[in-house]
Design a protein around this motif. Structure first.
Motif, mmCIF file in Angstrom:
data_model
loop_
_atom_site.group_PDB
_atom_site.id
_atom_site.type_symbol
_atom_site.label_atom_id
_atom_site.label_comp_id
_atom_site.label_asym_id
_atom_site.label_seq_id
_atom_site.Cartn_x
_atom_site.Cartn_y
_atom_site.Cartn_z
ATOM 1 N N TYR A 224 -44.173 -96.849 -32.161
ATOM 2 C CA TYR A 224 -44.857 -97.736 -31.214
ATOM 3 C C TYR A 224 -43.879 -98.756 -30.627
ATOM 4 O O TYR A 224 -43.878 -99.012 -29.416
ATOM 5 C CB TYR A 224 -46.005 -98.448 -31.921
ATOM 6 N N ASN A 225 -43.025 -99.323 -31.481
ATOM 7 C CA ASN A 225 -42.057 -100.302 -30.985
ATOM 8 C C ASN A 225 -40.998 -99.661 -30.093
ATOM 9 O O ASN A 225 -40.550 -100.253 -29.108
ATOM 10 C CB ASN A 225 -41.384 -101.036 -32.158
ATOM 11 N N LYS A 226 -40.602 -98.438 -30.446
ATOM 12 C CA LYS A 226 -39.647 -97.722 -29.580
ATOM 13 C C LYS A 226 -40.285 -97.395 -28.232
ATOM 14 O O LYS A 226 -39.626 -97.474 -27.189
ATOM 15 C CB LYS A 226 -39.183 -96.429 -30.268
ATOM 16 N N TYR A 227 -41.571 -97.033 -28.271
ATOM 17 C CA TYR A 227 -42.307 -96.746 -27.043
ATOM 18 C C TYR A 227 -42.357 -97.988 -26.149
ATOM 19 O O TYR A 227 -42.252 -97.895 -24.919
ATOM 20 C CB TYR A 227 -43.711 -96.279 -27.395
ATOM 21 N N ARG A 228 -42.494 -99.158 -26.784
ATOM 22 C CA ARG A 228 -42.522 -100.414 -26.032
ATOM 23 C C ARG A 228 -41.114 -100.924 -25.712
ATOM 24 O O ARG A 228 -40.964 -101.995 -25.127
ATOM 25 C CB ARG A 228 -43.255 -101.486 -26.842
ATOM 26 N N LYS A 229 -40.077 -100.148 -26.180
ATOM 27 C CA LYS A 229 -38.675 -100.534 -25.989
ATOM 28 C C LYS A 229 -38.378 -101.880 -26.658
ATOM 29 O O LYS A 229 -37.706 -102.759 -26.093
ATOM 30 C CB LYS A 229 -38.319 -100.579 -24.499
ATOM 31 N N GLN A 230 -38.897 -102.016 -27.878
ATOM 32 C CA GLN A 230 -38.692 -103.213 -28.685
ATOM 33 C C GLN A 230 -37.936 -102.836 -29.966
ATOM 34 O O GLN A 230 -37.973 -101.681 -30.392
ATOM 35 C CB GLN A 230 -40.044 -103.838 -29.065
ATOM 36 N N PRO A 231 -37.249 -103.790 -30.626
ATOM 37 C CA PRO A 231 -36.638 -103.512 -31.929
ATOM 38 C C PRO A 231 -37.714 -103.048 -32.918
ATOM 39 O O PRO A 231 -38.862 -103.508 -32.846
ATOM 40 C CB PRO A 231 -36.051 -104.867 -32.341
#
Length: 328
Positions: A224-231
Motif C-alpha cells: 500500500y505504501n509503495k502504491y502511494r509512493k511512500q516509504p
C-alpha cells in the motif's frame, strides 16, 4: 592455545550479536502490545468463551449443548448469569496482554535487527514469516501456562457433580478453580510442569497462524505504501490498519483453525487424551472433518474485530510512545 583463541573469538562474536539485538529492543512495542491485547480481550471475552465451549464439545460428554451462537449466549446467561460469560476473563486478559506485548516486542526487535536499523528496508514475505514464527515460539514458551488456566476456567459450567471416571464421558466435574492463581497452583500441584504446558505441541503448530497473519499484514502495508509512493514505514490511518488487520486475521484463522480445537481439547479438564495424535484420531472417528472446525464461526466473529482493535491500539500507542521517547 589456537583453539582457545578461536573459541574466544566466537564468544565475542555472539556477544556482539546479542548486544546488537538488545539495542534494537524498544519497550514501547511491549507496552503498546499489552494495551491493545488487554483492550480487545476485555471487550470480546464472551465470544472467546463460547468458541472454546464449541471447540471441546465432542458430542459424547455431558456438557451443555448449544444450537448456535445466539442459543449459546442465551443458555449461558440463563444458567450462569452475566458472570458466566466472563469465566476465565482474568487469565485471558493476562494471557492476551502478555502474549501480544511479548509478540510485538520480539517481532519488532528481530525485524529491526534483520533490517540493521533501517526501517525503510523491505524484508519480503519469506523473512517476515520467519521472524513472525520465531516471535510466536518465544511468546508461546512464556504464555502457555496462562492459556491452560484460561481454558480450564472457561470450561467450568457450574455443575456440581463429578465424572464417573477419568477420561470417560459422564456428568461434568465439580468446579475446581476459584480463580487464576488458584488454578495455576492446583494445576502445578496435581499435574506438574506437564500440566501447565498441555497443548504446547499444537500451540507450536499454531505459530504458523501468527506467521501467516503478520506476513500478510506487513506485505499489505508495504504494498500500500509503495502504491502511494511512500516509504514502507510510513504511518497509516486508522481505517487502513483496521482493514489490513482484519484481512490478515481472516486468512490466518481460516487456514490454521484446527490446531486450536486440538489444543483446547488437550487442555480440557473433563477429558483425558494421551497426546495430539489421540485427539486427532478421536475427533476424526467421532466427528470427521467438521469436528476440527467446531467453534470457527464464534472464533471469527471474535478474532477479526479483536485483532483489528489490537492492531489499531498498538500502532497508535507505539507511535505515540516512540515520539515521546524521541522528544526526550
Amino acid at each position: 592455545m589456537g583453539r582457545f583463541h578461536s573459541l574466544l573469538l566466537e564468544m565475542m562474536f555472539f556477544s556482539d550479536q546479542a548486544n546488537i539485538l538488545i539495542s534494537h529492543i524498544k519497550m514501547e512495542h511491549l507496552v503498546a502490545g499489552i494495551t491493545g491485547g488487554a483492550a480487545s480481550t476485555l471487550i470480546l471475552h464472551p465470544l472467546d468463551l463460547v468458541k472454546i465451549r464449541f471447540a471441546v464439545n465432542d458430542g459424547l460428554s455431558s456438557r451443555p449443548q448449544y444450537n448456535g451462537l445466539f442459543h449459546a449466549f442465551k443458555s449461558i446467561l440463563k444458567d450462569e448469569g452475566v458472570r458466566g460469560l466472563y469465566r476465565g476473563v482474568t487469565p485471558n486478559v493476562w494471557g492476551a496482554g502478555s502474549a501480544w506485548g511479548l509478540y510485538f516486542l520480539f517481532y519488532n526487535s528481530l525485524k529491526t535487527w534483520w533490517q540493521g536499523g533501517d526501517t525503510k528496508m523491505d524484508l519480503g514475505p519469506t523473512r517476515h514469516m520467519a521472524i513472525a514464527a520465531e516471535a510466536g515460539l518465544l511468546t508461546l514458551m512464556f504464555t502457555n501456562p496462562i492459556w491452560v488456566v484460561k481454558t480450564r476456567l472457561c470450561l467450568q459450567y457450574g455443575s456440581t457433580t463429578a465424572p464417573a471416571a477419568v477420561g470417560v464421558p459422564g456428568p461434568l466435574a465439580v468446579v475446581q478453580y476459584r480463580g487464576m492463581v488458584d488454578a495455576l497452583v492446583k494445576v502445578w500441584q496435581m499435574e506438574g510442569i506437564r500440566g501447565l504446558y498441555r497443548g504446547f505441541v499444537p500451540g507450536m503448530f499454531g505459530v504458523s497462524h501468527g506467521a501467516i497473519q503478520f506476513m500478510t499484514y506487513e506485505e499489505m502495508k508495504t504494498f500500500y505504501n509503495k502504491y502511494r509512493k511512500q516509504p514502507i514505514d510510513t504511518k497509516l490511518g486508522t481505517s487502513e490498519y483496521l482493514v489490513f488487520a482484519a484481512i490478515s486475521k481472516l486468512i490466518a484463522a481460516g487456514s490454521t483453525y484446527p490446531y486450536q480445537v486440538v489444543r483446547a481439547r488437550l487442555q480440557d479438564q473433563h477429558r483425558v487424551y494421551s497426546g495430539v495424535m489421540d485427539v486427532i484420531r478421536q475427533t476424526w472417528r467421532g466427528e470427521k472433518f467438521k469436528g476440527f472446525y467446531k467453534g470457527l464461526v464464534p472464533n471469527l466473529v471474535r478474532v477479526v474485530p479483536a485483532t483489528a482493535i489490537t492492531f489499531v491500539v498498538y500502532e497508535h500507542t507505539s507511535s505515540y510512545l516512540k515520539e515521546l521517547r524521541i522528544s526526550f
